[in-house]
Enzyme design. Structure first.
Site, PDB file in Angstrom:
ATOM      1  N   ASN A  10      54.653 -90.175  19.967  1.00 42.05           N
ATOM      2  CA  ASN A  10      53.746 -90.022  20.951  1.00 42.05           C
ATOM      3  C   ASN A  10      53.056 -91.975  20.758  1.00 42.05           C
ATOM      4  O   ASN A  10      52.629 -92.087  19.182  1.00 42.05           O
ATOM      5  CB  ASN A  10      52.907 -89.290  20.741  1.00 42.05           C
ATOM      6  CG  ASN A  10      50.805 -89.529  21.379  1.00 42.05           C
ATOM      7  OD1 ASN A  10      51.440 -90.660  22.045  1.00 42.05           O
ATOM      8  ND2 ASN A  10      50.375 -88.784  21.008  1.00 42.05           N
ATOM      9  N   LYS A  12      51.105 -93.324  21.399  1.00 39.03           N
ATOM     10  CA  LYS A  12      49.141 -94.254  21.522  1.00 39.03           C
ATOM     11  C   LYS A  12      49.195 -94.973  21.950  1.00 39.03           C
ATOM     12  O   LYS A  12      49.874 -96.053  22.808  1.00 39.03           O
ATOM     13  CB  LYS A  12      49.025 -93.700  20.156  1.00 39.03           C
ATOM     14  CG  LYS A  12      49.053 -92.289  20.047  1.00 39.03           C
ATOM     15  CD  LYS A  12      48.354 -91.216  18.586  1.00 39.03           C
ATOM     16  CE  LYS A  12      48.486 -90.577  17.942  1.00 39.03           C
ATOM     17  NZ  LYS A  12      48.067 -89.827  16.828  1.00 39.03           N
ATOM     18  N   HIS A 102      45.470 -84.173  24.357  1.00 34.70           N
ATOM     19  CA  HIS A 102      45.600 -83.775  22.673  1.00 34.70           C
ATOM     20  C   HIS A 102      44.514 -84.087  22.268  1.00 34.70           C
ATOM     21  O   HIS A 102      43.413 -84.299  23.065  1.00 34.70           O
ATOM     22  CB  HIS A 102      46.674 -85.483  22.922  1.00 34.70           C
ATOM     23  CG  HIS A 102      46.949 -85.851  21.165  1.00 34.70           C
ATOM     24  ND1 HIS A 102      46.219 -86.855  20.695  1.00 34.70           N
ATOM     25  CD2 HIS A 102      47.770 -85.773  20.830  1.00 34.70           C
ATOM     26  CE1 HIS A 102      46.379 -86.493  19.579  1.00 34.70           C
ATOM     27  NE2 HIS A 102      47.675 -86.335  19.754  1.00 34.70           N
ATOM     28  N   GLU A 104      42.915 -86.247  20.868  1.00 34.04           N
ATOM     29  CA  GLU A 104      42.145 -87.296  20.607  1.00 34.04           C
ATOM     30  C   GLU A 104      41.350 -87.496  22.374  1.00 34.04           C
ATOM     31  O   GLU A 104      40.464 -87.749  22.633  1.00 34.04           O
ATOM     32  CB  GLU A 104      42.727 -88.851  20.428  1.00 34.04           C
ATOM     33  CG  GLU A 104      43.138 -88.390  19.173  1.00 34.04           C
ATOM     34  CD  GLU A 104      44.845 -89.312  18.807  1.00 34.04           C
ATOM     35  OE1 GLU A 104      45.158 -89.779  17.803  1.00 34.04           O
ATOM     36  OE2 GLU A 104      44.857 -89.853  19.982  1.00 34.04           O
ATOM     37  N   GLU A 174      49.347 -78.876  16.550  1.00 34.98           N
ATOM     38  CA  GLU A 174      48.891 -80.375  15.678  1.00 34.98           C
ATOM     39  C   GLU A 174      47.242 -79.839  15.190  1.00 34.98           C
ATOM     40  O   GLU A 174      46.098 -80.312  15.732  1.00 34.98           O
ATOM     41  CB  GLU A 174      48.564 -82.178  16.512  1.00 34.98           C
ATOM     42  CG  GLU A 174      49.670 -82.702  17.521  1.00 34.98           C
ATOM     43  CD  GLU A 174      50.078 -83.496  17.567  1.00 34.98           C
ATOM     44  OE1 GLU A 174      50.241 -84.264  16.788  1.00 34.98           O
ATOM     45  OE2 GLU A 174      48.763 -83.021  18.435  1.00 34.98           O
ATOM     46  N   GLY A 180      46.752 -87.840  11.751  1.00 33.80           N
ATOM     47  CA  GLY A 180      47.099 -89.830  11.145  1.00 33.80           C
ATOM     48  C   GLY A 180      46.734 -89.980   9.777  1.00 33.80           C
ATOM     49  O   GLY A 180      45.892 -90.914   8.869  1.00 33.80           O
ATOM     50  N   SER A 220      50.749 -85.659  10.706  1.00 29.10           N
ATOM     51  CA  SER A 220      51.805 -86.748  10.047  1.00 29.10           C
ATOM     52  C   SER A 220      52.842 -86.305   9.200  1.00 29.10           C
ATOM     53  O   SER A 220      53.623 -86.521   8.332  1.00 29.10           O
ATOM     54  CB  SER A 220      51.232 -86.928   8.478  1.00 29.10           C
ATOM     55  OG  SER A 220      49.545 -86.752   9.211  1.00 29.10           O
TER      56      SER A 220
END
Length: 263
Positions: A10, A12, A102, A104, A174, A180, A220
């Site tokens: 991904n 992003k 996701h 985010e 996730e 991240g 990560s």
């Protein structure tokens, strides 16, 4: 049951078209010496504006080792939805997967479980496959509600979806606190949660769907962690963020999943 592993990158909101093509060329070069049958399924998800260029680059050599994904979609076919992109539009780019849900998207853009369910249904109706993300915050983990929260996300995401379509879909676990941050969920704990997700799918859609659906770990993921993660019983691959933006590290992650891919 043997499930074909997936390593998905991904990207992003990174890389214009030129940089995306450079990254694909580097990834292709890093994997060229390996027979495609020995590799896991490799997927990349560039930004929308790079999809055309990346698809063209992949088509140059009829390259069969890398599939294309979008990072999001809208569930309506067309209409007055400024700034959105439909699944039919994405199909112009030889798309296979679309990432939905996701953290985010949930956190910054207010996406709900109901919206994610609508997207999953629309993706499957258009002949593509959703990668449905789920995961808990650090606060939820500390409160001891990880399993309850994630199982609820899965129940709502799969509402009204057939067992057959569920079996074809992909789920990505996730833990939000590991995305991240450099922190990685312990492989045993990641496998435990993924096993719980599979049990949730079994209760909802039956044993065949649970045994067939591929469930990835994300958060990560690095070349140094992938082999231990892939050795676990229920982890079928990885949704990779930052490490997928460098061709050499992403290729190492793909290679790290080869042992399970060849089983």
């Amino acid at each position: 049951m043997s499930r074909k592993p997936i390593i998905a990158g991904n990207w992003k909101m990174n890389n214009n078209s030129q940089k995306s093509v450079e990254l694909i060329k580097g990834l292709k070069s890093g994997l060229d010496d390996i027979n495609a049958s020995l590799l896991p399924e490799v997927v990349v998800a560039p930004v929308f504006t790079s999809l055309y260029a990346v698809n063209e680059e992949l088509n140059k050599c009829a390259y069969s080792k890398i599939a294309l994904a979008a990072q999001n979609c809208y569930y309506q076919d067309h209409g007055a939805y400024t700034g959105e992109i439909s699944i039919d539009m994405l199909k112009d780019f030889n798309m296979t997967y679309i990432i939905i849900g996701h953290s985010e998207r949930r956190q910054y853009f207010g996406e709900t479980d109901e919206m994610i369910n609508q997207k999953a249904k629309a993706i499957l109706a258009n002949g593509l496959l959703p990668i449905i993300c789920c995961g808990e915050t650090l606060e939820q983990r500390e409160q001891g509600i990880t399993d309850k929260h994630i199982s609820n996300q899965i129940m709502q995401a799969l509402e009204g979806i057939s067992s057959e379509d569920t079996a074809k879909s992909v789920i990505a676990y996730e833990p939000i606190w590991a995305i991240g941050t450099g922190k990685t969920c312990d492989a045993d704990e990641a496998n435990r949660v993924i096993k719980m997700i599979r049990e949730t799918v079994k209760n909802l859609k039956g044993e065949n769907a649970a045994n067939s659906i591929r469930i990835l770990y994300g958060g990560s993921v690095k070349p140094e962690t992938i082999e231990e993660q892939m050795a676990k019983s229920d982890i079928d691959g990885a949704l990779v963020g930052g490490a997928s933006l460098k061709a050499d590290s992403f290729a190492k992650i793909v290679k790290g999943a080869m042992a399970k891919a060849s089983v």
